[in-house]
Design an enzyme around this catalytic site. Structure first.
Site, PDB file in Angstrom:
ATOM      1  N   GLY A  14       0.780  -1.233   0.000  1.00  0.00           N
ATOM      2  CA  GLY A  14       0.000   0.000   0.000  1.00  0.00           C
ATOM      3  C   GLY A  14       0.808   1.277   0.000  1.00  0.00           C
ATOM      4  O   GLY A  14       0.262   2.357   0.182  1.00  0.00           O
ATOM      5  N   THR A  15       2.105   1.167  -0.216  1.00  0.00           N
ATOM      6  CA  THR A  15       2.917   2.382  -0.192  1.00  0.00           C
ATOM      7  C   THR A  15       3.047   3.011  -1.575  1.00  0.00           C
ATOM      8  O   THR A  15       3.713   4.031  -1.713  1.00  0.00           O
ATOM      9  CB  THR A  15       4.319   2.096   0.363  1.00  0.00           C
ATOM     10  OG1 THR A  15       4.811   0.909  -0.231  1.00  0.00           O
ATOM     11  CG2 THR A  15       4.282   1.937   1.854  1.00  0.00           C
ATOM     12  N   GLY A  16       2.461   2.390  -2.581  1.00  0.00           N
ATOM     13  CA  GLY A  16       2.436   3.028  -3.892  1.00  0.00           C
ATOM     14  C   GLY A  16       3.428   2.477  -4.887  1.00  0.00           C
ATOM     15  O   GLY A  16       3.815   3.167  -5.824  1.00  0.00           O
ATOM     16  N   LYS A  17       3.821   1.232  -4.730  1.00  0.00           N
ATOM     17  CA  LYS A  17       4.769   0.637  -5.681  1.00  0.00           C
ATOM     18  C   LYS A  17       4.129   0.495  -7.057  1.00  0.00           C
ATOM     19  O   LYS A  17       4.693   0.924  -8.068  1.00  0.00           O
ATOM     20  CB  LYS A  17       5.242  -0.736  -5.176  1.00  0.00           C
ATOM     21  CG  LYS A  17       5.969  -0.673  -3.864  1.00  0.00           C
ATOM     22  CD  LYS A  17       6.436  -2.033  -3.397  1.00  0.00           C
ATOM     23  CE  LYS A  17       5.278  -2.971  -3.073  1.00  0.00           C
ATOM     24  NZ  LYS A  17       4.457  -2.497  -1.935  1.00  0.00           N
ATOM     25  N   THR A  18       2.957  -0.108  -7.073  1.00  0.00           N
ATOM     26  CA  THR A  18       2.267  -0.273  -8.349  1.00  0.00           C
ATOM     27  C   THR A  18       1.951   1.087  -8.959  1.00  0.00           C
ATOM     28  O   THR A  18       2.085   1.289 -10.168  1.00  0.00           O
ATOM     29  CB  THR A  18       0.976  -1.088  -8.135  1.00  0.00           C
ATOM     30  OG1 THR A  18       1.309  -2.265  -7.407  1.00  0.00           O
ATOM     31  CG2 THR A  18       0.350  -1.465  -9.447  1.00  0.00           C
TER      32      THR A  18
ATOM     33  N   HIS B 213      19.096   5.870  21.588  1.00  0.00           N
ATOM     34  CA  HIS B 213      20.049   5.138  20.738  1.00  0.00           C
ATOM     35  C   HIS B 213      20.988   6.107  20.032  1.00  0.00           C
ATOM     36  O   HIS B 213      22.203   5.962  20.059  1.00  0.00           O
ATOM     37  CB  HIS B 213      19.298   4.378  19.631  1.00  0.00           C
ATOM     38  CG  HIS B 213      18.639   3.117  20.093  1.00  0.00           C
ATOM     39  ND1 HIS B 213      19.291   2.130  20.783  1.00  0.00           N
ATOM     40  CD2 HIS B 213      17.365   2.663  19.922  1.00  0.00           C
ATOM     41  CE1 HIS B 213      18.455   1.142  21.027  1.00  0.00           C
ATOM     42  NE2 HIS B 213      17.270   1.439  20.517  1.00  0.00           N
TER      43      HIS B 213
ATOM     44  N   GLU C  32      14.320   6.103  20.710  1.00  0.00           N
ATOM     45  CA  GLU C  32      15.163   6.213  19.514  1.00  0.00           C
ATOM     46  C   GLU C  32      16.231   7.295  19.699  1.00  0.00           C
ATOM     47  O   GLU C  32      17.374   7.118  19.291  1.00  0.00           O
ATOM     48  CB  GLU C  32      14.319   6.508  18.272  1.00  0.00           C
ATOM     49  CG  GLU C  32      13.346   5.400  17.880  1.00  0.00           C
ATOM     50  CD  GLU C  32      14.007   4.040  17.703  1.00  0.00           C
ATOM     51  OE1 GLU C  32      15.179   3.987  17.319  1.00  0.00           O
ATOM     52  OE2 GLU C  32      13.330   3.027  17.985  1.00  0.00           O
TER      53      GLU C  32
END
Ligand code: ADP
Ligand code: MG
Ligand code: ZN
Length: 654
Positions: free
Chosen positions: A254-258, A477, A474
């Site tokens: 769903g991150t927009g590869k297609t 770290h 974070e």
């Protein structure tokens, strides 16, 4: 969709010429056309069958006034002179009530004197089955009855042909019917082994441009380069440059590869072959390989062009991990893909795009240079990215005055582009349901809740408190890495949740390639790992489960220093090994004494504690830096290396 189909059709026409496609090769969704042809031929067959039946009845009715009688009756009719003429057939006698000459004269008179009853009487005849009766012929002789024999009827050529051909036709039809069911592609299906289902997408056909993709700027930049190469190859080849052959788009669902791949097609202005990994896989071994070959052949004929294989993990799965026996079909398909990718170089102008959300299961051979040598990571969007995506998807939605998209983007941390698109749409639907003309902030908020509830298990949203804790963790770290001399510099801190488990991450890039680590470097790594939990304790005086993975990695590293690397005080330069694999495959049994084990356990605890205390003290000293950086991180969600360094430098007192 329908608009797509139309332009698709126009396109096919032009491309059929260009591609030199034989009528049998189908592009796109021509399966339905094939089905029509199939039903047509079925009806054809049906009509022939009906004709046959009609013909048969007609032939039978021609003999309608032949009366079947018993043999005794037949003999009686001969004796009393009713039957004047007998035809001796193979199995039957046919008796006619007139002699040959009489029939001729009577028929002549019949034409001038149309007396119906004479005609019927004339045409009546009798038949009976033969009985082995030696007295029959003498009886005929005695009664002066004419008799003659007829040869057995020969079947006509047509009927012979049909009797052979019909079953064949029938079987063929059934076969086709079954296979078309299995293939699910009309007549195409399984029988069309080497035809591929690649869909050629015309320039601008997808209707997607780079502008439609938001929040993935780095990935976009890389793909723009690919498009540029296809448009102006001279620019690169003149200076001897080579463009990558294959580009692999990697990222969570769903991150927009297609979408990005479609944008490439929309921008490039070259033929675009789109296929999904699953399209190659069929039930017969070898079909997938043939399809790959065919796809690349078409691509070469149409270069420059782009091949896009979506969800490539369907065929690219690692051959080793396929388990016992493996899967021959998939393996062959993958091998063919590898061979084809080696078979041309990028100067032919064919570029292969592929997308996957599971890069870790791909066969390493696919990823080596010369194949998919460029990997473009598309991560879940950060705040700015989410805002941009929301803006794109609310372009055509009427928003009310009170809508603050930034706030929505803030509360949608961890959601991917597809989720955001869904939220925008859901909000519009909610507004319509309440008969409003515009979408209000409340609609968007409710839409987020709705879509998050659906996702609950997959990627849940963090509440504000959790988010803050993650940010401190974070930063802990990163700050520890900054404070530790010789530790690798921090290149990115993020609190955008990634996949399952990881709520945030801190990336450190090594400044150079490392093949060995010194004792102090190992300790630095351990410090950095402990930094997250230490920061939580400094701020909240309480630790959480969020650091579970860090802790196990840190203690594992300490244990390996003591056992594998011989870095303990007592067993300096001595390895304390565990069995790698026994006869029964048992591993992990130690090959050292109980006492040594006790020592290792104590030492591990001592070292971890010592490092932790040191890290915590350092962070306490720099509490202000910790807080400033965390505030910034909460605001921006992602800090890159230089932003972090600048902040840390100005705040850290050492
Ligand atoms: P993937 O292939 O990575 O699983 P898709 O490309 O199919 O995801 O994305 C699904 C939908 O989500 C797209 O059609 C688009 O509407 C929306 N979307 C996802 N990412 C973006 C983005 N970066 N910008 C705009 N829309 C996006
Ligand atoms: Mg996809
Ligand atoms: Zn951590």
């Amino acid at each position: 969709m329908s608009k797509d189909n139309k332009s698709d059709k126009d396109w096919k026409e032009t491309f059929k010429k260009k591609l030199n496609i034989e009528p049998g090769v189908h592009l796109g969704e021509s399966g339905s056309k094939d089905k029509k042809k199939f039903t047509f031929s079925f009806w054809y067959f049906f009509i022939i069958l009906l004709l046959f039946l009609a013909l048969n009845t007609f032939m039978v009715s021609r003999q309608a006034n032949v009366y079947a009688v018993d043999y005794t009756q037949f003999k009686q009719l001969v004796s009393d002179g009713t039957i004047r003429r007998v035809a001796i057939e193979e199995e039957r006698y046919i008796g006619y009530p007139f002699s040959r000459d009489q029939a001729v004269t009577d028929l002549r008179s019949l034409t001038s004197d149309p007396n119906a009853s004479t005609a019927t009487a004339l045409l009546q005849s009798f038949s009976t089955y033969k009985v082995d009766d030696p007295a029959f012929i003498p009886l005929l002789d005695e009664k002066k009855v004419e008799y003659y024999a007829t040869p057995p009827a020969k079947p006509s050529l047509l009927s012979t042909l049909l009797s052979y051909a019909l079953p064949f036709v029938f079987i063929l039809l059934i076969w086709r019917f079954l296979f078309s069911k299995m293939g699910g592609q009309g007549g195409q299906g399984v029988l069309s082994f080497n035809q591929n289902k690649a869909k050629i997408v015309a320039e601008g056909d997808t209707g997607v441009r780079f502008d439609d993709v938001a929040g993935a700027d780095e990935s976009k930049y890389e793909l723009e380069e690919v498009v540029d190469f296809l448009k102006r190859p001279e620019k690169y080849t003149e200076i001897g440059g080579k463009i990558p052959k294959g580009v692999l788009l990697v990222g969570p669902p769903g991150t927009g590869k297609t979408l990005l791949a479609k944008a490439v097609a929309g921008e490039a202005g070259v033929p675009f072959f789109k296929m999904s990994g699953a399209d190659f896989v069929e039930m017969f071994v070898g079909v997938g390989a043939a399809r790959v070959r065919d796809l690349f052949r078409q691509a070469r004929e149409n270069s420059p062009c782009i091949i896009f294989i979506d969800e490539i993990d369907a065929i690219g799965r690692s051959r080793v991990s396929a388990g016992m026996g493996g899967n021959d079909e998939r393996e062959q398909t993958l091998n063919m893909l590898l061979v084809e990718m080696d078979g041309f170089d990028s100067r032919t102008g064919v570029i292969i795009l592929a997308a996957t959300n599971r890069p870790e299961i791909l066969d390493p051979a696919l990823l080596r240079p010369g194949r998919f040598d460029r990997q473009v990571l598309i991560d879940k969007p950060d705040l700015e990215g989410r805002l941009a995506i929301l803006k794109i998807h609310t372009r055509n939605i009427k928003l009310g005055e009170d809508v603050d998209l930034r706030k929505i983007a803030q509360s949608a941390a961890g959601l991917a582009g597809a989720d955001l698109a869904n939220i925008a749409n859901e909000a519009a639907l909610l507004a319509v349901r309440q008969k409003r003309k515009t979408v209000l902030q409340a609609d968007l908020e409710e839409a987020i809740e709705k879509s998050v509830a659906g996702l609950e298990r997959k990627s849940r949203l963090l509440n504000a408190k959790e988010r803050e804790r993650v940010a401190y963790h974070e930063t802990g770290h990163a700050l520890t890495a900054f404070l530790t001399e010789g530790a690798e510099p921090v290149s990115k801190i993020s609190i955008v949740p990634r996949g399952m488990g990881a709520l945030g991450y801190t990336l450190q890039y090594p400044t150079e390639d490392r093949f060995l680590l010194s004792e102090s470097e190992l300790l630095n790594t351990i410090d950095t790992l402990l930094g997250g939990r230490a920061a939580e304790e400094v701020i909240y005086q309480e630790i959480s489960t969020g650091a579970g993975n860090d802790i196990s990695r840190a203690s594992d590293l300490v244990r390996r220093m003591l056992t594998e690397f011989g870095m303990s005080e007592r067993y300096r330069n001595i390895t304390l090994p565990t069995t790698q694999s026994g006869i029964a495959g048992i591993s992990g049994a130690r090959e050292y004494s109980e006492k040594a084990q006790e020592y290792i356990d104590c030492e591990t605890a001592r070292i971890v504690n010592e490092r932790y205390t040191k890290v915590k003290t350092n962070l306490e000293k720099n509490r202000k830096a910790l807080e400033t950086i965390t505030t910034k991180l909460l605001e921006k969600e992602v800090l890159n290396g230089s932003e972090f360094q600048a902040l840390a430098k100005s705040e850290v007192i050492d």
